[in-house]
Design a protein around this motif. Structure first.
Motif, PDB file in Angstrom:
ATOM      1  N   ASP A  14      -1.234   5.468   3.650  1.00 47.99           N
ATOM      2  CA  ASP A  14      -1.956   6.743   3.521  1.00 47.99           C
ATOM      3  C   ASP A  14      -2.470   7.219   4.877  1.00 47.99           C
ATOM      4  O   ASP A  14      -2.469   8.420   5.164  1.00 47.99           O
ATOM      5  N   MET A  15      -2.915   6.275   5.728  1.00 48.27           N
ATOM      6  CA  MET A  15      -3.402   6.645   7.058  1.00 48.27           C
ATOM      7  C   MET A  15      -2.275   7.227   7.900  1.00 48.27           C
ATOM      8  O   MET A  15      -2.477   8.189   8.644  1.00 48.27           O
TER       9      MET A  15
ATOM     10  N   VAL B 128     -13.302   1.514   8.384  1.00 43.83           N
ATOM     11  CA  VAL B 128     -13.013   2.812   7.755  1.00 43.83           C
ATOM     12  C   VAL B 128     -14.155   3.793   8.023  1.00 43.83           C
ATOM     13  O   VAL B 128     -13.936   4.962   8.352  1.00 43.83           O
TER      14      VAL B 128
ATOM     15  N   LEU C 151      -6.163  -2.467   8.113  1.00 38.87           N
ATOM     16  CA  LEU C 151      -5.852  -2.388   6.682  1.00 38.87           C
ATOM     17  C   LEU C 151      -4.715  -3.331   6.304  1.00 38.87           C
ATOM     18  O   LEU C 151      -4.731  -3.948   5.236  1.00 38.87           O
TER      19      LEU C 151
ATOM     20  N   GLU D 117      -1.207   0.022   0.764  1.00 35.40           N
ATOM     21  CA  GLU D 117      -1.093   1.428   0.366  1.00 35.40           C
ATOM     22  C   GLU D 117      -2.005   2.315   1.205  1.00 35.40           C
ATOM     23  O   GLU D 117      -1.630   3.416   1.600  1.00 35.40           O
ATOM     24  N   GLU D 118      -3.228   1.817   1.493  1.00 35.49           N
ATOM     25  CA  GLU D 118      -4.161   2.592   2.304  1.00 35.49           C
ATOM     26  C   GLU D 118      -3.635   2.753   3.734  1.00 35.49           C
ATOM     27  O   GLU D 118      -3.851   3.787   4.364  1.00 35.49           O
TER      28      GLU D 118
ATOM     29  N   ARG E  84      -4.354  -4.288   2.477  1.00 37.29           N
ATOM     30  CA  ARG E  84      -4.550  -2.976   1.834  1.00 37.29           C
ATOM     31  C   ARG E  84      -3.408  -2.066   2.296  1.00 37.29           C
ATOM     32  O   ARG E  84      -3.586  -1.109   3.040  1.00 37.29           O
TER      33      ARG E  84
END
Length: 785
Positions: free
Chosen positions: A235-236, A203, A224, A231-232, A229
């Protein structure tokens, strides 16, 4: 005449420059025929001796994929320089002729950064990552400064090998040289960190990029997802879309991988007004795929199929499959695998037959998917038949069958199959050895587990997080705590599974205090506990009867939002009950939104242990009314409660209902409870009737309970019968001697008591000493709470 030589030299130089320009044009356009005509012209005018032109010819043939012609030019060159060798080296590497490339590289009298870069890049591209890292070290020792191409290749190799330290060192070199912001080096650093599981560093590397592109976003999304991860990762993708980064088939395939791992529930919607992706579920990505015109992309279509199959939505998968403009073996395999994962063996078989009738030949993946389908249905026999019919038994097929045996409890077969695998000289990987360790743990096969450990050391798997947790579990299940600690301390990156394995294993070995200390250390290191962590550590607190440790853990559970988890809730009820706080246990029990049989059993056990028979019977009746199905443990708990509280008749009623109403056959523990209950009440006629009918006459606990009851009520004849049965079963058991002698002594029959003690001495039977403990306050636990 004096001026003719300079004029001729000038004309020659001009002609050479003109030919060189023409060759440059042929190289750029890969004009092979025109280049050959120029080659003939160079030979005709005698300009082949010009090293520059010869180098350009080598480069031309290399660019056009004409390795033989390039080699002929190179071999016939009157004079070569470093550029000649680099051109030929590049040609070999481009055609993947690595042996010839390496031979030329070794013979080169002079090398520059281009030589090293060409060789290192070719090695990485062809899967020789380890060799490329060795070459990179030689390059650095030779004083050559790496370029962006060198660093990008080496970082890619580090990612492929999982070489974290080498990757970080290479990234440091990039920062020192000011190349870390270069998009190629930056993406390679990001990809390296993601592949090595260092998501935090990935990240950071992403945000250090001045202009991240679609490769940057895709690499980080992949990292991710691997770290769960989800949800992250979504988001990306939203950020990528917002920033106007071109969304191609690769990025769409990547985000579909996110959907496949994270589920495709209704996460949100895509706004058509501003095209902003708020939260991206799989079906919406499917719509976006069609909108962007990628519906005919086979790889992306297969990713869509995989997403639906992984989420168990086989109806949508069927529709997507039916609409494919083109299908491949991968498409068929996804459908077969999807139905296999849903325990639909017949449907998977139907697709395999359809696949063959459509002209597609099943491959290893097809057979492995069918093998898994059989295993999921518990049909291990058919799975073995499929495995034996495989023309080529790949490592994946061995692992699938090994996993199937282990999942279905055939641990001995797992060990035997691993032996077959070794006999056929199939090299195991980390997955193979982790499966084997699981079966070794279940069987208590320490020696086989140690052999597996030895196999893990050479390739370096023993420090791997995944394998490390298996080794820890195996050693602890076999009672080898020191071995487990050694492995635990050697794992590079301890994850929650490793911590949980250590905590559960120590508890299994009755080292609950140390298990609790490991839990505290886990919190201090910043690892987040899971439901399993909390359930295990609560069990430790319960076994230690330590309310001062259990209450702070309860506070952490509330803070982390696990109070509604049925397993954590059941463990909390058990902890409060065993610590004597039955009111707190019942209060939490009443607040639980969902209860399973284990939860009811824990509450019943709590009342039984705290002498609350009436409450236990009441909870048992509530359990039956709720529709929960009682098991053998349920009846042990409620019968124990009845026995300890003198509720003989309710206990007999419940005992008689076991088989008739609930289909649970009484086991020795149930007979022990009802005999204890009748014995405490002095109802020996009923007790003898049950003893004469029960099928478990070789269970010593039953006779010990009977003997204890006879002592209380001075029933000498029945006591003698119980003692004789115990002597028959085990002459070294001190309990019947002590109980019988004490009964005779309480009745004043000292001669009989002395006779029993004399026999005890003759048989060299020793009485087990008792013990007690005092709880010490744990200040660090109170602070955590």
């Amino acid at each position: 005449m004096r001026n003719s030589a300079p004029r001729m030299l000038a004309r020659t130089t001009t002609a050479t420059a003109y030919v060189a320009d023409l060759l440059e044009n042929c190289i750029n356009n890969k004009a092979h025929i025109a280049g050959k005509i120029l080659h003939a012209h160079i030979l005709r005018i005698g300009a082949f001796a010009d090293t520059f032109l010869a180098n350009r010819l080598v480069e031309l043939y290399s660019k056009c994929g004409q390795l033989v012609s390039a080699r002929l030019v190179f071999d016939r060159m009157p004079q070569r320089n470093i550029y000649s060798c680099n051109a030929m080296l590049s040609c070999y590497c481009k055609e993947n002729q690595l042996e010839d490339a390496h031979e030329l590289f070794v013979r080169m009298l002079e090398r520059n950064s281009v030589s090293w870069n060409t060789m290192i890049s070719a090695l990485v591209r062809n899967g020789y990552e380890r060799r490329s890292l060795e070459l990179y070290q030689m390059m650095r020792l030779g004083g050559f400064e790496p370029t962006r191409f060198t660093l990008a290749s080496v970082l890619s190799a580090c990612g492929g090998l999982g070489e974290r330290m080498c990757g970080k060192e290479c990234h440091g070199v990039a920062i020192k040289l000011g190349l870390d912001t270069n998009v190629y080096v930056g993406n390679a650093s990001l990809g390296m960190y993601a592949k090595c599981g260092m998501v935090g560093d990935a990240v950071k590397a992403f945000w250090d990029l001045t202009e991240p592109n679609e490769i940057s976003f895709t690499a980080l999304m992949g990292g991710l997802v691997e770290a769960d991860r989800i949800e992250e990762a979504f988001d990306m993708f939203k950020l990528m879309h917002r920033n106007g980064i071109r969304i191609d088939s690769v990025s769409l395939s990547s985000v579909l991988g996110v959907c496949a791992k994270g589920g495709s529930g209704d996460f949100g919607a895509i706004s058509d007004d501003d095209c902003e992706l708020h939260i991206v579920p799989g079906k919406q990505i499917h719509g976006l795929t069609v909108k962007l015109g990628f519906e005919n992309n086979l790889h992306l279509s297969n990713s869509l199929l995989d997403m639906y199959a992984k989420n168990g939505d086989m109806d949508s998968a069927e529709m997507a499959f039916a609409n494919l403009s083109e299908v491949s073996v991968v498409s068929w395999n996804i459908m077969i695998g999807g139905y296999g994962q849903k325990d639909k063996k017949e449907k998977a078989m139907q697709y395999m037959e359809w696949m063959q009738s459509s002209g597609f030949e099943p491959d290893d993946v097809t057979h492995i998917n069918m093998l898994v389908a059989c295993i999921k249905c518990g049909d291990v026999k058919t799975a073995r038949m499929i495995f034996d019919r495989l023309e080529h038994q790949s490592l994946s097929s061995w692992n699938a069958l090994l996993s199937g045996y282990t999942q279905n409890g055939y641990h001995r077969e797992t060990v035997n199959l691993f032996g077959e695998m070794q006999f056929q000289n199939v090299q195991p990987d980390r997955t193979t050895l982790a499966i084997l360790l699981s079966s070794c743990a279940a069987l208590g096969h320490l020696e086989t587990g140690r052999q597996a450990h030895a196999r893990l050391i050479k390739p370096g798997f023993h420090t791997d997080t995944y394998v490390g947790s298996g080794l820890i579990g195996m050693y602890l299940k076999c009672g080898r705590v020191a071995g487990a600690k050694h492995v635990f301390n050697g794992v590079h990156l301890l994850d929650t599974v490793c911590w949980n394995s250590m905590i559960a294993g120590l508890s299994f070995n009755s080292m609950d205090g140390e298990a609790f200390s490991i839990f505290i250390e886990m919190l201090r290191k910043g690892t987040l506990p899971t439901e399993f962590s909390y359930a295990t550590v609560l069990s430790c607190c319960a076994k230690l009867s330590s309310l001062s440790q259990g209450k702070p853990v309860h506070g952490l559970i509330v803070k982390d939002g696990y109070t509604d988890d049925v397993f954590v809730g059941s463990a909390l009820v058990d902890m409060y009950s065993k610590c004597g706080n039955i009111c707190e246990a019942r209060q939490f029990f009443n607040l639980m939104p969902f209860k399973n049989t284990v939860t009811w059993n824990e509450m019943l056990h709590g009342y039984a242990q705290n002498g609350c028979g009436d409450e236990a019977v009441c909870v048992y009746r509530q359990m039956i009314q709720s529709g929960a199905r009682p098991d053998d443990i349920t009846f042990v708990a409620v019968l124990t409660a009845c026995s300890h509280s003198g509720l003989v008749d309710p206990g007999i009623t419940i005992f008689n209902s076991m088989q008739k109403k609930h289909g649970v056959a009484p086991l020795p523990d149930h007979y022990t409870c009802i005999i204890d209950s009748l014995g405490r009440a002095g109802r020996f006629n009923e007790l003898e009737s049950i003893i004469n009918k029960m099928p478990y006459k070789d269970d010593p606990v039953v006779w010990e309970v009977l003997l204890s009851s006879c002592r209380v009520h001075s029933n000498v004849s029945l006591a003698r019968r119980a003692a004789d049965e115990l002597f028959r079963l085990d002459q070294k058991n001190s309990a019947p001697y002590v109980l019988l002698a004490n009964m005779y002594a309480s009745l004043g029959r000292w001669d009989d008591a002395n006779d029993v003690r004399s026999v005890m001495i003759e048989q060299q039977v020793l009485k087990d000493p008792g013990f007690s403990w005092v709880e010490q306050e744990k200040s660090d636990v109170r602070r955590l709470g």
